[in-house]
Design an enzyme around this catalytic site. Sequence first.
Site, mmCIF file in Angstrom:
data_model
loop_
_atom_site.group_PDB
_atom_site.id
_atom_site.type_symbol
_atom_site.label_atom_id
_atom_site.label_comp_id
_atom_site.label_asym_id
_atom_site.label_seq_id
_atom_site.Cartn_x
_atom_site.Cartn_y
_atom_site.Cartn_z
ATOM 1 C CB SER A 12 192.355 44.060 7.102
ATOM 2 O OG SER A 12 193.128 43.110 6.390
ATOM 3 C CE1 TYR B 165 189.953 39.974 9.987
ATOM 4 C CE2 TYR B 165 191.140 39.988 7.892
ATOM 5 C CZ TYR B 165 191.010 40.413 9.205
ATOM 6 O OH TYR B 165 191.906 41.306 9.725
HETATM 7 P P1 NDP Z 1 195.668 39.626 18.162
HETATM 8 O O1 NDP Z 1 194.991 38.301 18.034
HETATM 9 O O2 NDP Z 1 197.042 39.656 18.710
HETATM 10 O O3 NDP Z 1 194.758 40.627 19.022
HETATM 11 C C1 NDP Z 1 193.360 40.649 18.892
HETATM 12 C C2 NDP Z 1 192.771 41.365 20.081
HETATM 13 O O4 NDP Z 1 191.336 41.393 19.915
HETATM 14 C C3 NDP Z 1 193.065 40.651 21.393
HETATM 15 O O5 NDP Z 1 193.386 41.595 22.380
HETATM 16 C C4 NDP Z 1 191.744 39.972 21.722
HETATM 17 O O6 NDP Z 1 191.550 39.899 23.123
HETATM 18 C C5 NDP Z 1 190.736 40.963 21.119
HETATM 19 N N1 NDP Z 1 189.462 40.310 20.902
HETATM 20 C C6 NDP Z 1 189.153 39.368 19.967
HETATM 21 N N2 NDP Z 1 187.880 38.956 20.140
HETATM 22 C C7 NDP Z 1 187.382 39.653 21.190
HETATM 23 C C8 NDP Z 1 186.122 39.672 21.861
HETATM 24 N N3 NDP Z 1 185.095 38.871 21.498
HETATM 25 N N4 NDP Z 1 185.967 40.511 22.910
HETATM 26 C C9 NDP Z 1 186.971 41.312 23.300
HETATM 27 N N5 NDP Z 1 188.177 41.354 22.708
HETATM 28 C C10 NDP Z 1 188.375 40.519 21.672
HETATM 29 O O7 NDP Z 1 195.619 40.258 16.692
HETATM 30 P P2 NDP Z 1 196.084 41.667 16.093
HETATM 31 O O8 NDP Z 1 196.709 42.521 17.107
HETATM 32 O O9 NDP Z 1 196.818 41.383 14.850
HETATM 33 O O10 NDP Z 1 194.652 42.244 15.650
HETATM 34 C C11 NDP Z 1 194.184 43.529 16.004
HETATM 35 C C12 NDP Z 1 193.310 44.040 14.866
HETATM 36 O O11 NDP Z 1 194.121 44.239 13.722
HETATM 37 C C13 NDP Z 1 192.179 43.098 14.441
HETATM 38 O O12 NDP Z 1 191.006 43.847 14.227
HETATM 39 C C14 NDP Z 1 192.691 42.513 13.122
HETATM 40 O O13 NDP Z 1 191.652 42.130 12.270
HETATM 41 C C15 NDP Z 1 193.476 43.684 12.589
HETATM 42 N N6 NDP Z 1 194.480 43.350 11.588
HETATM 43 C C16 NDP Z 1 195.485 42.452 11.874
HETATM 44 C C17 NDP Z 1 196.419 42.142 10.896
HETATM 45 C C18 NDP Z 1 197.505 41.157 11.123
HETATM 46 O O14 NDP Z 1 198.129 40.711 10.145
HETATM 47 N N7 NDP Z 1 197.825 40.776 12.355
HETATM 48 C C19 NDP Z 1 196.373 42.774 9.584
HETATM 49 C C20 NDP Z 1 195.276 43.695 9.388
HETATM 50 C C21 NDP Z 1 194.379 43.977 10.373
HETATM 51 P P3 NDP Z 1 191.043 38.590 23.937
HETATM 52 O O15 NDP Z 1 191.396 37.384 23.128
HETATM 53 O O16 NDP Z 1 191.752 38.694 25.258
HETATM 54 O O17 NDP Z 1 189.577 38.810 24.063
HETATM 55 C C1 8X3 Z 2 194.800 40.301 7.535
HETATM 56 C C2 8X3 Z 2 195.954 40.827 6.779
HETATM 57 O O1 8X3 Z 2 197.566 40.361 4.852
HETATM 58 O O2 8X3 Z 2 197.010 38.491 6.316
HETATM 59 O O3 8X3 Z 2 194.053 41.351 8.065
HETATM 60 O O4 8X3 Z 2 195.351 39.369 4.759
HETATM 61 S S1 8X3 Z 2 196.506 39.694 5.622
#
Ligand code: NDP
Ligand code: 8X3
Length: 246
Positions: free
Chosen positions: A134, A147
């Site tokens: 991120s 985070y």
């Molecule tokens: P979502 O919340 O839409 O998706 C997160 C996914 O992670 C879900 O499928 C969830 O599945 C899974 N997950 C979370 N905890 C667990 C667990 N304990 N076991 C198994 N699966 C888990 O968020 P995003 O798609 O945005 O996030 C995806 C990645 O991208 C993350 O690593 C996030 O940190 C990263 N990211 C996101 C950004 C954003 O702005 N959205 C920016 C930068 C990075 P379930 O709940 O079904 O278990």
């Molecule tokens: C989180 C992205 O821009 O919200 O991974 O900090 S931001």
Amino acid sequence: MKTAFITGATSGIGAAAARRFVAGGWRVIATGRRQDRLDALAAELGEALHPIAFDMRDEAAREAAVAGLPVDFAGVDLLLNNAGLALGTAPAQGACLSDWQAMIDTNIVGVVAMTHRLLPTLIERRGAIVNLSSVAAIYPYTGGNVYGGTKAFVRQFSLGLRSDLHGTGVRVTSIEPGMVETEFTTVRTGDRAASDTLYAGADPMTAEDIAETIWWIATLPPHLNINALELMPVSQSFAGFQVART
Ligand code: NDP
Ligand code: 8X3
């Protein structure tokens, strides 16, 4: 036919990536805790998708998921370490220790364990690892504390893997997005109304934007490696330092 193992495919970036890779002719192993979401994705994408519901923090469940892969899905060409979450927006002095533990167990331990478990097949197939870091790994902000720390780990772990895997043909990429509209913001605030205001009116990136980027990385010629890739929506940039005065 190639196979991608995508963690966190029940929503957001992971679900979009599952759709993109199946559309591109790959098999996809899709994971996450929510069985109903995986059932819906399997109904949508058909036999190319192999869903497995488990909690990334559960060591026995992780092992069972990989050990139980059907033969057609057992050779993995791409590991997308995407499952992850941000909990809480409070500064450290107001944060909840169990939130910190959940982020460390999911964003760090889960990523490390899945990578360790799948490295033999990835090396055998000269595959690729794409890790979701991120912008929070690079740019600190109030409330980002653990985070941001977990995502800095993911970035550095990815670069370290590059060194370790030198000569194996395995590619490793750290993707570092800024704001992406997914369920991430809901999880973070625990409240849909609050999450609507987090990225509201900001024209954030979409899950499909990131999925398309992952697809591009995965389908580059095999002699090319993207080490790290930072992406932001045009609406997001940087601000300065804060100064406390007495
Ligand atoms: P979502 O919340 O839409 O998706 C997160 C996914 O992670 C879900 O499928 C969830 O599945 C899974 N997950 C979370 N905890 C667990 C667990 N304990 N076991 C198994 N699966 C888990 O968020 P995003 O798609 O945005 O996030 C995806 C990645 O991208 C993350 O690593 C996030 O940190 C990263 N990211 C996101 C950004 C954003 O702005 N959205 C920016 C930068 C990075 P379930 O709940 O079904 O278990
Ligand atoms: C989180 C992205 O821009 O919200 O991974 O900090 S931001």
